[in-house]
Design a protein around this motif. Structure first.
Motif, short mmCIF file in Angstrom:
data_model
loop_
_atom_site.label_atom_id
_atom_site.label_comp_id
_atom_site.label_asym_id
_atom_site.label_seq_id
_atom_site.Cartn_x
_atom_site.Cartn_y
_atom_site.Cartn_z
N PHE A 85 0.88 -1.17 0.00
CA PHE A 85 0.00 0.00 0.00
C PHE A 85 0.92 1.22 0.00
O PHE A 85 1.59 1.52 0.99
N PHE A 86 0.96 1.91 -1.15
CA PHE A 86 1.87 3.04 -1.34
C PHE A 86 1.07 4.32 -1.58
O PHE A 86 0.12 4.35 -2.36
N GLN A 87 1.49 5.39 -0.92
CA GLN A 87 0.99 6.74 -1.16
C GLN A 87 2.19 7.70 -1.15
O GLN A 87 3.26 7.34 -0.68
N LEU A 106 5.29 12.82 1.27
CA LEU A 106 6.66 12.68 0.75
C LEU A 106 7.57 13.82 1.20
O LEU A 106 8.73 13.61 1.54
N LYS A 107 7.06 15.04 1.22
CA LYS A 107 7.89 16.20 1.55
C LYS A 107 7.87 16.48 3.05
O LYS A 107 6.88 16.17 3.73
N ASP A 108 8.94 17.08 3.54
CA ASP A 108 8.98 17.38 4.97
C ASP A 108 8.05 18.53 5.35
O ASP A 108 7.81 18.78 6.53
N THR A 109 7.49 19.19 4.35
CA THR A 109 6.49 20.25 4.60
C THR A 109 5.06 19.73 4.51
O THR A 109 4.11 20.49 4.71
N ASP A 110 4.90 18.45 4.18
CA ASP A 110 3.57 17.85 4.16
C ASP A 110 3.15 17.57 5.60
O ASP A 110 3.89 16.93 6.36
N TYR A 111 1.96 18.03 5.96
CA TYR A 111 1.54 17.88 7.36
C TYR A 111 0.06 17.51 7.45
O TYR A 111 -0.77 17.94 6.66
N GLN A 122 4.04 5.99 2.90
CA GLN A 122 3.36 7.24 2.59
C GLN A 122 4.34 8.24 1.98
O GLN A 122 4.02 9.42 1.86
N VAL A 123 5.51 7.74 1.56
CA VAL A 123 6.53 8.59 0.93
C VAL A 123 7.01 7.96 -0.38
O VAL A 123 8.19 8.07 -0.74
N ALA A 124 6.11 7.30 -1.11
CA ALA A 124 6.44 6.62 -2.36
C ALA A 124 6.04 7.52 -3.53
O ALA A 124 4.88 7.54 -3.95
N ALA A 125 7.00 8.27 -4.05
CA ALA A 125 6.73 9.29 -5.07
C ALA A 125 5.99 8.71 -6.26
O ALA A 125 6.40 7.70 -6.84
N GLY A 126 4.90 9.36 -6.62
CA GLY A 126 4.13 8.98 -7.80
C GLY A 126 2.99 8.03 -7.52
O GLY A 126 2.11 7.85 -8.38
N TRP A 127 2.96 7.41 -6.33
CA TRP A 127 1.90 6.47 -6.00
C TRP A 127 0.87 7.19 -5.13
O TRP A 127 1.14 7.51 -3.98
N LYS A 128 -0.29 7.43 -5.68
CA LYS A 128 -1.31 8.23 -4.98
C LYS A 128 -2.09 7.38 -3.98
O LYS A 128 -2.33 7.81 -2.85
N CYS A 129 -2.50 6.19 -4.40
CA CYS A 129 -3.24 5.31 -3.49
C CYS A 129 -3.22 3.90 -4.08
O CYS A 129 -4.22 3.40 -4.56
N SER A 130 -2.05 3.27 -4.03
CA SER A 130 -1.86 1.98 -4.69
C SER A 130 -1.87 0.86 -3.66
O SER A 130 -0.87 0.62 -2.98
N LEU A 131 -3.01 0.21 -3.53
CA LEU A 131 -3.12 -0.99 -2.70
C LEU A 131 -3.14 -2.18 -3.65
O LEU A 131 -4.06 -2.34 -4.44
N TYR A 132 -2.11 -3.01 -3.55
CA TYR A 132 -1.98 -4.17 -4.45
C TYR A 132 -1.95 -5.44 -3.61
O TYR A 132 -1.27 -5.52 -2.59
#
Length: 391
Positions: free
Chosen positions: A157-159, A163-168, A271-281
């Protein structure tokens, strides 16, 4: 024949990202949404948007629970208040749909299990992946033995929204969301879906958790889930005490149908996987065949075989629809996804209420929610000790 649900009335506690998702799904089912509670500003805005008559600002959830115009309480507030609000709703004689996780600790969630067991009310935890037709179809295939004995399960499960340290978001803070963030917030969706498919629970785990951003930056106020800030100069730093990503191994127990016993599973969560918005596989691999499913392509199952051609099974077409007739509405080729998963979940819960509890219990119960928190605690201990830990 679907049961009429329009005589049931829902109240929503919380006004964040997931609250309108609940409201929209309920309205599509014909359920009346009669009350909203949360922050004064957020509650008023949401009530105006959806035409909700009863508005309880200043986080006055007790007034919503006490309203004679509410039959079912939907709890979409931050994790730390789930237990107190669940207990209050049950004490008032209301049915409950609570967002996951059920609570912060098993000591807390055990109280909800006991209260729900002592009540005649319906209590559901919002693990909606169970109600994607593909998940229900894979579950039926496992139960019937079409895949043979299940050897292993793998997935992720990737999102990337943190990803950024300013994401809160409040979920980053253990005081608000719990000690496990990535695993507790999204990893439990994967684990619950796999447990549901297999018909068995994990008995032991081995986990490694990591925090990439040891320091993050936050605005002076709260922000909605999946929104981001970008200017550290206007933000304040804080130390992060929850994980950004992790790897979890699980060993499952015995299933009643006999096709699962000691099955091994591995899951990567981030939750820091660049490009993966909501990938549950999810990939389920048995002695006769395998099935694979991706949350972002929810209408298809990839079926694999050793000695015959592989297949793509499509929702509501031949070979797919016989096990999920009540959980899909649109013809094949007319895509159903995230909003529909919520709708189907609430349909199952509300039909169970309307039928006097005569329909099957496919939704996650208070006991299931308690188990997921117990599992999270085992994952945390395993990561700290770097060893297998029993659940």
């Amino acid at each position: 024949m679907p049961l009429p649900l329009h005589h049931l009335r829902a109240g929503i506690i919380g006004t964040g990202f997931i609250a309108p998702v609940h409201i929209e799904a309920l309205k599509r089912l014909g359920v009346q949404v009669t009350a909203i509670s949360g922050s004064t500003k957020g509650t008023q805005a949401l009530a105006e948007q959806w035409g909700t008559p009863e508005v309880y600002g200043d986080y006055d959830y007790q007034s919503l629970i006490n309203s004679p115009n509410v039959d079912v309480v939907h709890i979409t507030s931050p994790n730390r208040v789930h237990v107190e609000q669940s207990l209050a709703a049950l004490a008032a004689g209301k049915h409950v749909v609570c967002e996951k996780p059920l609570g912060m600790t098993t000591e807390e969630t055990a109280k909800v299990v006991a209260a729900a067991a002592a009540s005649d009310r319906v209590f559901a935890v919002n693990y909606l992946c169970r109600f994607y037709p593909a998940i229900l179809q894979m579950r039926a295939m496992v139960q019937r033995g079409e895949l043979g004995r299940i050897i292993h399960v793998q997935g992720h499960f990737f999102q990337d929204w943190l990803l950024k340290d300013t994401d809160y978001n409040w979920r980053v803070l253990s005081s608000e969301g719990g000690k496990l963030r990535a695993v507790g917030d999204i990893g439990t969706h994967w684990i619950d879906a796999v447990s549901f498919i297999l018909g068995a629970r994990a008995k032991s785990v081995f986990a490694t958790l990591e925090t990439f951003h040891k320091t993050r930056y936050r605005p002076t106020g709260e922000v909605q889930t999946f929104t981001s800030q970008s200017d550290p100069a206007s933000m304040v730093p804080y130390e992060v005490d929850t994980e950004d990503f992790g790897s979890v191994l699980l060993k499952f127990g015995q299933a009643d149908h006999g096709h699962v016993s000691g099955t091994h599973a591995n899951c990567a969560i981030s939750q820091v996987a660049a490009g993966w918005k909501c990938s549950l596989y999810v990939g389920i691999y048995g002695t006769k065949g395998s099935v694979q499913w991706e949350f972002q392509q929810p209408n298809e199952i990839q079926a694999g075989y050793r000695d015959q051609p592989n297949q793509v099974l499509t929702r509501n077409t031949a070979g797919f629809d016989k096990d999920v007739a009540n959980f899909t509405d649109n013809p094949g080729g007319h895509a159903e996804g995230f909003p529909d998963g919520h709708k189907m979940h609430y349909r199952a819960v509300y039909e169970h209420i309307a039928s006097g509890k005569s329909t099957p219990v496919l939704y996650a119960t208070a006991d299931d929610g308690h188990y997921e928190v117990k599992l999270c605690e085992a994952i945390l201990r395993s990561s700290e000790k770097q060893t297998w830990v029993g659940v």
